[in-house]
Design a protein around this motif. Structure first.
Motif, PDB file in Angstrom:
ATOM      1  N   HIS A 185       2.983   4.669  -4.426  1.00  0.00           N
ATOM      2  CA  HIS A 185       2.920   4.112  -5.716  1.00  0.00           C
ATOM      3  C   HIS A 185       3.226   2.650  -5.645  1.00  0.00           C
ATOM      4  O   HIS A 185       2.202   2.085  -6.212  1.00  0.00           O
ATOM      5  CB  HIS A 185       3.677   4.935  -6.582  1.00  0.00           C
ATOM      6  N   ARG A 186       4.174   2.221  -5.111  1.00  0.00           N
ATOM      7  CA  ARG A 186       4.464   0.888  -5.047  1.00  0.00           C
ATOM      8  C   ARG A 186       3.300  -0.002  -4.397  1.00  0.00           C
ATOM      9  O   ARG A 186       3.008  -0.849  -4.788  1.00  0.00           O
ATOM     10  CB  ARG A 186       5.792   0.688  -4.542  1.00  0.00           C
ATOM     11  N   ARG A 187       2.998   0.623  -3.282  1.00  0.00           N
ATOM     12  CA  ARG A 187       1.737  -0.078  -2.473  1.00  0.00           C
ATOM     13  C   ARG A 187       0.579  -0.122  -3.405  1.00  0.00           C
ATOM     14  O   ARG A 187      -0.253  -1.051  -3.355  1.00  0.00           O
ATOM     15  CB  ARG A 187       1.701   0.479  -1.305  1.00  0.00           C
ATOM     16  N   LEU A 188       0.374   1.093  -4.362  1.00  0.00           N
ATOM     17  CA  LEU A 188      -1.072   1.010  -5.038  1.00  0.00           C
ATOM     18  C   LEU A 188      -0.673  -0.016  -6.010  1.00  0.00           C
ATOM     19  O   LEU A 188      -1.783  -0.820  -6.480  1.00  0.00           O
ATOM     20  CB  LEU A 188      -1.139   2.176  -5.428  1.00  0.00           C
ATOM     21  N   VAL A 189       0.492  -0.378  -6.602  1.00  0.00           N
ATOM     22  CA  VAL A 189       0.576  -1.202  -7.635  1.00  0.00           C
ATOM     23  C   VAL A 189       0.285  -2.484  -7.243  1.00  0.00           C
ATOM     24  O   VAL A 189      -0.218  -3.498  -7.623  1.00  0.00           O
ATOM     25  CB  VAL A 189       1.810  -1.122  -8.331  1.00  0.00           C
ATOM     26  N   GLU A 190       1.107  -3.002  -6.073  1.00  0.00           N
ATOM     27  CA  GLU A 190       0.986  -4.293  -5.403  1.00  0.00           C
ATOM     28  C   GLU A 190      -0.229  -4.540  -4.991  1.00  0.00           C
ATOM     29  O   GLU A 190      -0.873  -5.702  -5.316  1.00  0.00           O
ATOM     30  CB  GLU A 190       1.763  -4.183  -3.887  1.00  0.00           C
ATOM     31  N   LEU A 191      -1.459  -3.706  -4.537  1.00  0.00           N
ATOM     32  CA  LEU A 191      -2.716  -3.811  -4.049  1.00  0.00           C
ATOM     33  C   LEU A 191      -3.345  -4.274  -5.403  1.00  0.00           C
ATOM     34  O   LEU A 191      -4.237  -4.979  -5.565  1.00  0.00           O
ATOM     35  CB  LEU A 191      -3.453  -2.682  -3.514  1.00  0.00           C
ATOM     36  N   ALA A 192      -3.388  -3.313  -6.474  1.00  0.00           N
ATOM     37  CA  ALA A 192      -4.138  -3.645  -7.597  1.00  0.00           C
ATOM     38  C   ALA A 192      -3.678  -4.888  -8.256  1.00  0.00           C
ATOM     39  O   ALA A 192      -4.521  -5.536  -8.760  1.00  0.00           O
ATOM     40  CB  ALA A 192      -3.890  -2.287  -8.632  1.00  0.00           C
ATOM     41  N   SER A 193      -2.418  -5.266  -8.347  1.00  0.00           N
ATOM     42  CA  SER A 193      -1.913  -6.493  -8.902  1.00  0.00           C
ATOM     43  C   SER A 193      -2.340  -7.677  -8.251  1.00  0.00           C
ATOM     44  O   SER A 193      -2.337  -8.874  -8.647  1.00  0.00           O
ATOM     45  CB  SER A 193      -0.231  -6.399  -9.063  1.00  0.00           C
TER      46      SER A 193
END
Length: 374
Positions: A268-276
């Motif tokens: 979840h954290r990596r998805l947030v970072e990639l999207a941001s």
């Protein structure tokens, strides 16, 4: 007698609505209180009741979210860089009437359809563009998908405005358009787009794009947006067991390529970072409404023109069609192998003698032989 808490808890449905109106995911709210996401899900569905210091903290947080102007005041309640929770204009925030001077149930002036649409567009578009980029890996297609989804939302605005989750309605439309298989035949989609600069982001995006579209969408909704399993199943038009199987296989496929993402929290954290990390720019709401209205006018004119053309063709057919049946004439064909008939000519001397002889003969032929009586 037990002492009543300073901040009484609202009903489970109201707890969920307050969280979504403040653009908080379950994971973000759980982090603030100090519990896991499963506990927040149980509190919002009514399967469990919060108690103790954490329950008191949960009640205070909900009381703060219920106060006007505090839903997005602090950093914990600011709109997420990844995804606004569905219901940016929640059920209680939906305008009860449209027009100047009209007020809603709480005395708040209601919005006109254009104002409500602009508020929904401004609230949802940045996050939706980032989510759609993870589904497609193409920035232009992500912006186009979100714009087309809002075109459709404006064309069906009475239906969307009365929907329980307007943001979810637009998200589902954007995902459907982004994952359409017909995009592969477009000329500009034959060439890959530049990958993210960070190698970790490139690896995660490549792992996502290798998943089947249904698995990719389920993973983004559950581990990215933060929907629970029934909501994810409903949005992907699948049963809850099917959505769970898709999620499990998607996580296994990502973990097989990137073992460090086996933990859902890390994923979840990596998805947030990639999207941001993606700086995507969306169209402002005013041009979106204008294009949607222009598209509606063009489709209406095309439908009227097609109807007139069909009516004209039908009238012409009725005027020129025969009123009775006429048997078709068979086409002439040449017959081979039959000798042509001989033409009658003058008789020869022998033929004339034979004719005279036949005329003088007895027409009955020779007499019939009869047996004699014995």
């Amino acid at each position: 007698m037990t002492e009543s808490p300073a901040h009484p808890l609202p009903p489970p449905g109201e707890r969920r609505r307050l969280r979504k109106a403040a653009s908080l995911t379950r994971a973000q709210l759980a982090e603030r209180i100090g519990v896991d996401r499963a506990a927040v899900r149980a509190w919002e569905t009514g399967r469990a009741a919060p108690a103790g210091p954490r329950g008191e903290a949960y009640a205070r947080l909900l009381a703060g979210l219920a106060q006007p102007g505090t839903g997005r005041a602090g950093p914990a309640t600011a709109p997420s860089a990844w995804a606004p929770a569905p219901g940016g204009r929640g059920d209680a925030q939906r305008p009860a009437a449209v027009g100047g001077g009209a007020t809603g149930p709480a005395g708040v002036p209601s919005l006109t359809p254009a104002q409500a649409f602009d508020a929904l567009h401004a609230f949802c578009t940045p996050a939706l563009v980032r989510q759609t980029y993870l589904l497609t890996g193409r920035r232009g297609l992500a912006r186009e998908s979100v714009e087309r989804a809002f075109h459709l939302a404006w064309q069906r605005w009475p239906e969307v405005a009365r929907d329980r989750d307007p943001a979810g309605w637009v998200r589902a439309a954007a995902y459907e358009y982004a994952l359409s298989p017909w995009h592969r035949f477009r000329p500009r989609h034959r060439h890959p787009e530049p990958q993210p600069a960070d190698p970790a982001h490139r690896a995660l995006l490549d792992a996502l794009l290798r998943l089947p579209p249904s698995y990719r969408r389920t993973l983004v909704l559950y581990d990215g947006v933060g929907l629970d399993l029934p909501e994810t199943a409903a949005e992907t038009e699948a049963s809850t067991p099917a959505a769970a199987n898709r999620l499990i296989h998607a996580r296994e496929a990502v973990a097989a390529r990137l073992p460090e993402l086996a933990d859902p929290a890390v994923l979840h954290r990596r998805l947030v970072e990639l999207a941001s990390a993606e700086r995507t720019h969306a169209v402002r709401p005013q041009p979106v409404r204008t294009r949607a209205e222009r598209r509606s006018v063009l489709w209406t004119r095309a439908a009227v023109a097609a109807t007139c053309a069909i009516g004209g063709a039908t009238t012409l057919t009725l005027r020129t069609a025969p009123t009775h049946y006429e048997a078709p004439l068979a086409p002439a064909r040449a017959v081979h192998g039959v000798p042509p008939p001989a033409a009658m000519g003058p008789l020869s001397h022998e033929e004339l003698s034979l004719r005279e002889k036949l005329r003088h003969e007895d027409g009955g032929g020779p007499q019939r032989l009869l047996p004699l009586p014995g």
